[in-house]
Structures are given as C-alpha cells and as structure tokens.
Motif scaffolding. Structure first.
Motif, PDB file in Angstrom:
ATOM      1  N   GLY A   1       0.586  -1.015  -0.036  1.00 13.02           N
ATOM      2  CA  GLY A   1      -0.030   0.093  -0.173  1.00 13.02           C
ATOM      3  C   GLY A   1       0.917   1.349   0.059  1.00 13.02           C
ATOM      4  O   GLY A   1       2.110   1.053  -0.285  1.00 13.02           O
ATOM      5  N   GLN A   2       0.186   2.463   0.431  1.00 10.84           N
ATOM      6  CA  GLN A   2       0.978   3.794   0.450  1.00 10.84           C
ATOM      7  C   GLN A   2       0.599   4.506   1.532  1.00 10.84           C
ATOM      8  O   GLN A   2      -0.881   4.567   1.636  1.00 10.84           O
ATOM      9  CB  GLN A   2       0.709   4.377  -1.105  1.00 10.84           C
ATOM     10  CG  GLN A   2       1.283   5.612  -1.212  1.00 10.84           C
ATOM     11  CD  GLN A   2       1.027   6.553  -2.499  1.00 10.84           C
ATOM     12  OE1 GLN A   2       0.214   5.713  -3.277  1.00 10.84           O
ATOM     13  NE2 GLN A   2       1.344   7.422  -2.787  1.00 10.84           N
ATOM     14  N   LYS A   3       1.310   5.291   2.100  1.00 13.83           N
ATOM     15  CA  LYS A   3       0.915   6.164   3.067  1.00 13.83           C
ATOM     16  C   LYS A   3       1.371   7.545   2.518  1.00 13.83           C
ATOM     17  O   LYS A   3       2.402   7.633   1.877  1.00 13.83           O
ATOM     18  CB  LYS A   3       1.630   6.180   4.465  1.00 13.83           C
ATOM     19  CG  LYS A   3       0.982   4.731   4.905  1.00 13.83           C
ATOM     20  CD  LYS A   3      -0.308   4.564   5.355  1.00 13.83           C
ATOM     21  CE  LYS A   3      -0.894   3.376   6.135  1.00 13.83           C
ATOM     22  NZ  LYS A   3      -2.147   3.199   6.458  1.00 13.83           N
ATOM     23  N   ILE A   4       0.707   8.709   2.937  1.00 13.12           N
ATOM     24  CA  ILE A   4       1.298  10.172   2.631  1.00 13.12           C
ATOM     25  C   ILE A   4       1.235  11.077   3.787  1.00 13.12           C
ATOM     26  O   ILE A   4       0.370  10.701   4.870  1.00 13.12           O
ATOM     27  CB  ILE A   4       0.752  10.592   1.584  1.00 13.12           C
ATOM     28  CG1 ILE A   4       1.098  11.831   0.798  1.00 13.12           C
ATOM     29  CG2 ILE A   4      -0.812  11.055   1.988  1.00 13.12           C
ATOM     30  CD1 ILE A   4       0.824  12.227  -0.508  1.00 13.12           C
ATOM     31  N   TRP A   5       1.985  12.243   3.712  1.00 11.52           N
ATOM     32  CA  TRP A   5       2.162  13.136   4.727  1.00 11.52           C
ATOM     33  C   TRP A   5       2.612  12.382   6.092  1.00 11.52           C
ATOM     34  O   TRP A   5       2.073  12.625   7.162  1.00 11.52           O
ATOM     35  CB  TRP A   5       0.729  13.799   5.141  1.00 11.52           C
ATOM     36  CG  TRP A   5      -0.165  14.432   3.828  1.00 11.52           C
ATOM     37  CD1 TRP A   5      -1.143  14.017   3.392  1.00 11.52           C
ATOM     38  CD2 TRP A   5       0.624  15.454   2.821  1.00 11.52           C
ATOM     39  NE1 TRP A   5      -1.501  14.755   2.231  1.00 11.52           N
ATOM     40  CE2 TRP A   5      -0.279  15.637   1.793  1.00 11.52           C
ATOM     41  CE3 TRP A   5       1.746  15.921   2.937  1.00 11.52           C
ATOM     42  CZ2 TRP A   5      -0.218  16.324   0.929  1.00 11.52           C
ATOM     43  CZ3 TRP A   5       2.149  16.767   2.086  1.00 11.52           C
ATOM     44  CH2 TRP A   5       1.120  17.026   0.827  1.00 11.52           C
ATOM     45  N   THR A   6       3.425  11.344   5.749  1.00  9.85           N
ATOM     46  CA  THR A   6       4.146  10.928   7.117  1.00  9.85           C
ATOM     47  C   THR A   6       5.239  11.604   7.541  1.00  9.85           C
ATOM     48  O   THR A   6       6.299  11.570   7.034  1.00  9.85           O
ATOM     49  CB  THR A   6       4.496   9.331   6.497  1.00  9.85           C
ATOM     50  OG1 THR A   6       3.640   8.899   5.883  1.00  9.85           O
ATOM     51  CG2 THR A   6       4.865   8.645   7.787  1.00  9.85           C
ATOM     52  N   THR A   7       5.061  12.376   8.679  1.00 13.03           N
ATOM     53  CA  THR A   7       5.880  13.250   9.224  1.00 13.03           C
ATOM     54  C   THR A   7       7.140  12.494   9.669  1.00 13.03           C
ATOM     55  O   THR A   7       7.250  11.281  10.357  1.00 13.03           O
ATOM     56  CB  THR A   7       5.307  13.732  10.533  1.00 13.03           C
ATOM     57  OG1 THR A   7       4.065  14.694  10.000  1.00 13.03           O
ATOM     58  CG2 THR A   7       6.398  15.032  11.101  1.00 13.03           C
ATOM     59  N   GLN A   8       8.319  12.856   9.196  1.00  9.29           N
ATOM     60  CA  GLN A   8       9.916  12.581   9.529  1.00  9.29           C
ATOM     61  C   GLN A   8      10.045  11.156   9.374  1.00  9.29           C
ATOM     62  O   GLN A   8      10.986  10.549   9.714  1.00  9.29           O
ATOM     63  CB  GLN A   8       9.889  12.655  10.920  1.00  9.29           C
ATOM     64  CG  GLN A   8       9.768  14.291  11.327  1.00  9.29           C
ATOM     65  CD  GLN A   8      10.090  14.621  12.808  1.00  9.29           C
ATOM     66  OE1 GLN A   8       9.521  13.788  13.829  1.00  9.29           O
ATOM     67  NE2 GLN A   8      10.813  15.670  13.070  1.00  9.29           N
ATOM     68  N   ALA A   9       9.399  10.503   8.260  1.00  7.04           N
ATOM     69  CA  ALA A   9       9.551   9.111   7.909  1.00  7.04           C
ATOM     70  C   ALA A   9      11.020   8.697   7.430  1.00  7.04           C
ATOM     71  O   ALA A   9      11.594   7.890   7.941  1.00  7.04           O
ATOM     72  CB  ALA A   9       8.605   8.435   7.033  1.00  7.04           C
ATOM     73  N   HIS A  10      11.597   9.742   6.814  1.00  2.11           N
ATOM     74  CA  HIS A  10      13.173   9.409   6.388  1.00  2.11           C
ATOM     75  C   HIS A  10      13.971   9.528   7.583  1.00  2.11           C
ATOM     76  O   HIS A  10      15.072   9.140   7.296  1.00  2.11           O
ATOM     77  CB  HIS A  10      13.315  10.616   5.331  1.00  2.11           C
ATOM     78  CG  HIS A  10      13.271  11.704   5.479  1.00  2.11           C
ATOM     79  ND1 HIS A  10      12.075  12.578   6.314  1.00  2.11           N
ATOM     80  CD2 HIS A  10      13.994  12.859   5.445  1.00  2.11           C
ATOM     81  CE1 HIS A  10      12.476  13.850   6.554  1.00  2.11           C
ATOM     82  NE2 HIS A  10      13.879  13.851   5.974  1.00  2.11           N
ATOM     83  N   GLN A  11      13.472  10.059   8.669  1.00  8.16           N
ATOM     84  CA  GLN A  11      14.449  10.391   9.516  1.00  8.16           C
ATOM     85  C   GLN A  11      14.104   9.374  10.819  1.00  8.16           C
ATOM     86  O   GLN A  11      14.998   9.251  11.760  1.00  8.16           O
ATOM     87  CB  GLN A  11      14.515  11.780  10.246  1.00  8.16           C
ATOM     88  CG  GLN A  11      14.827  12.939   9.253  1.00  8.16           C
ATOM     89  CD  GLN A  11      14.639  14.148  10.008  1.00  8.16           C
ATOM     90  OE1 GLN A  11      13.132  14.431  10.097  1.00  8.16           O
ATOM     91  NE2 GLN A  11      15.320  14.910  10.177  1.00  8.16           N
TER      92      GLN A  11
END
Length: 363
Positions: free
Chosen positions: A147-157
């Motif tokens: 699936g997909q999530k969006i507006w995921t705060t700070q996921a890359h950190q």
C-alpha cells in the motif's frame, strides 16, 4: 502554585540557558538543545509526569500533570524533535504493547534515541483512517504489507513506524484495521520526502510498501483493534495540542495588543481573546470530566477551536506588524499545519456532528 509546578519551574531554570526566553527565536531551531532537554526531562521525570516513576514519570495526578504541562507551554520549553514519538507512540506502547515491545522500544522513544513515524494518512483518505486501503495479509508468522501512506511526518528520519493496515477486508470499516510496528529499514519500504514550503514546517514523506514482511510479533494491540489503538493514543496528543494552541494564541496577541489598533483589527483581536479563554476553560473542563469518569463531548471541539484560533492569531500578528520580524512569518507558516495535524478541521467537524450533535452519517 502546586509543589509539582514549583519543582518543574526550578528544573527549567536549572536546565535551560539563562537567556532562553529572550532568545527564543534562536533556541527554537537549536536541535542539540532540544535533544538534550528531552533526555534531561525524561531522566528528571518531567517528560511524562503522570506516568509511574519506573517509566520515567512522577506519578502525578491528571490535574497536577496538566499544571506542569501548562507551565512548560507558558515557558516555551523546547519541543521534542520527534513530537509524535513522545505524544502518540509512547502512550500506545505503554497501553497496548507486549512486555517485550515495551522493554525494547519504550525508553528509546522517550529519550529520543529512536524516532517514529505514524503510518495513518493515505492518498484519497486524508484524516479518515477508517477508509485506509493498505493491506496486510497473514502468511505464517509474518504479515505481508502492500500500500501507500502520505504526509508521514519524519519518515525518512525515523527507524520505526506505527503502521495502520487493513487485516480483514470483509469486516466493517472500523473493525478490520490493525496496527503493526514497522521497521522502516525493511526491504520493500520506499520513503520519498515531500518538498517543504519553509524550514519551520515539519518534513513530510510518501511511504510506498511493496510486499513488506512484518513479523506477527510486531502487532501492536489485538488484531483488528487498530482503530482503538489509534483513538486512544491520539487522545494523549490532543491534550497537548489544545494547551499549545492556547499559549500560541496568547503569544501571537501579545505584540498586537501592545499598540493602537484600527477598529477592524481590534474586533479580530477581541474575538481571538474570547476564543483563547473559551479554549482554556473548555480544556480544563475536559480534564476534570475525564478525571471524574464522565463523558467528555467537549474533547471533540478542542482541536477544531484551538487550531483555527492559533492560525487566525498568527495571521493577525502578521497583518498588524507586517514583515518586521521573520519570526512572525515563520509563526504563520507553522500555524498552517495546525488545521491538518492531529486530524483535519473537516474531520473534526464530522466528529462533532456525529459524536456530539448526534447527526446521521451521510455514508
């Protein structure tokens, strides 16, 4: 002033730089100070003051804990770098985690050593968690997630994510959701940061999940009870949201009220002063009612009133003073997210209509 508030005020004085209040615009961007303050607050028992001492709290009553949080908001203590970690994830782990999950994950999130993202919003769904379409299929001792999530705060950190997925497609909308603890370094996870409008805005990401294998042992709470995990953990975050919104309104209005105002601006300021007082008294009433075990319908109003008042106050401050200070523009840009995070204003109005006014759903 209660003993707890006095002790907390003394802790703030001893921990923060002497010029913290005077140089707030500088220190609010000092990540080292923010990280060090979080560790110090946890070790001193002030990060989650109502929790039991063995989990880093003081065991305070809800009212004393509220007083401590208000003091912290008024003194503008440094915001944690990973806000959702302490505000949402930690309460969820404490309430729904297994003994092994709590032992392994709780202290690192409270100390800020491991960051967390919230895998809730999806394209076309926004804050309507019940409409999520990300699936998790059980395959032996793992869930296979796509699936997909969006507006995921700070996921890359972040290292971890509380991922909300549909584990039973045939169940009613709210009943077929489960919460998984996702390792964001796992194969099949693709994180793509979204460009920001300003540095003062938190970093958002898209998260793509392609047959990601999540151990069944990483289920947070019972299978099919993800809606409950989400609503109970978000309740902790929203207590802090209304306090911060109230203080933000007062802080934005302080320079506005220092001089003469044209009649239209004075009217806007007056309405916002009334909103700030309504927010404060409503927030206090929700805590008292919750402490007494009574229903708290006002809870659904707090987020809507607080976020929209904070946004309006930041806009008024900029309208009155113009771009005389970069901080005023930063405050306005930061306030734009207030009507989105923690549940959008549109979703809050739906909840008020359904839960408070008893109006029928249109779908």
């Amino acid at each position: 002033m209660s003993d707890a508030v006095g002790e907390f005020a003394a802790f703030i004085d001893a921990t923060l730089p002497a010029d913290h209040a005077e140089r707030l615009d500088h220190y609010r961007h000092d990540d080292r100070l923010r990280a060090d303050y979080q560790v110090a607050a946890f070790e001193a028992g002030w990060l989650v003051p109502e929790w039991e001492p063995e989990l880093g709290g003081h065991g305070l009553s809800p009212l004393d804990a509220l007083a401590v949080r208000i003091e912290g908001a008024r003194r503008q203590t440094p915001r944690t770098l990973n806000v959702q970690g302490v505000g949402v994830v930690a309460p969820a782990l404490r309430r729904f985690g297994t003994a092994e999950q709590r032992e392994r994950l709780l202290v690192p999130v409270l100390r800020g050593e491991q960051w967390w993202a919230l895998g809730m919003s999806e394209p076309g769904s926004g804050s309507d968690l019940a409409s999520l379409r990300t699936t998790a299929r059980r395959d032996g001792d793992v869930f296979v997630v796509s699936g997909q999530k969006i507006w995921t705060t700070q996921a890359h950190q972040s290292r971890w994510c509380t991922l909300y997925v549909r584990t039973d497609p045939d169940a009613p909308r709210h009943a077929g959701i489960s919460c998984l603890i996702l390792d964001l370094h796992a194969p099949g996870v693709d994180i793509r940061p979204i460009r920001r409008a300003a540095e003062s805005v938190d970093a958002f990401c898209e998260v793509f999940l392609d047959d990601v294998r999540v151990p069944a042992a990483n289920l947070l709470g019972p299978e099919g009870q993800g809606w409950r995990v989400a609503t109970e953990s978000l309740a902790h975050e929203r207590d802090m949201i209304w306090i911060n919104n109230w203080v933000d309104v007062e802080r934005s209005l302080a320079p506005v009220l220092a001089g003469e105002l044209a009649p239209d601006l004075a009217a806007r300021a007056g309405r916002l002063l009334a909103d700030a007082e309504a927010l404060r008294f409503t927030g206090l009433r929700t805590v008292l009612r919750r402490t007494a075990g009574a229903p708290v319908p006002e809870f659904f109003v707090l987020k809507l009133l607080g976020s929209e008042a904070a946004q309006a106050a930041a806009q008024l401050a900029l309208d009155v003073h113009g771009l005389t200070s970069p901080a005023l523009f930063d405050d306005l840009v930061e306030s734009l997210g207030a009507t989105i995070y923690g549940g959008t204003s549109e979703i809050q109005r739906d909840l008020i209509g359904e839960k408070v006014l008893g109006l029928p759903r249109d779908r």
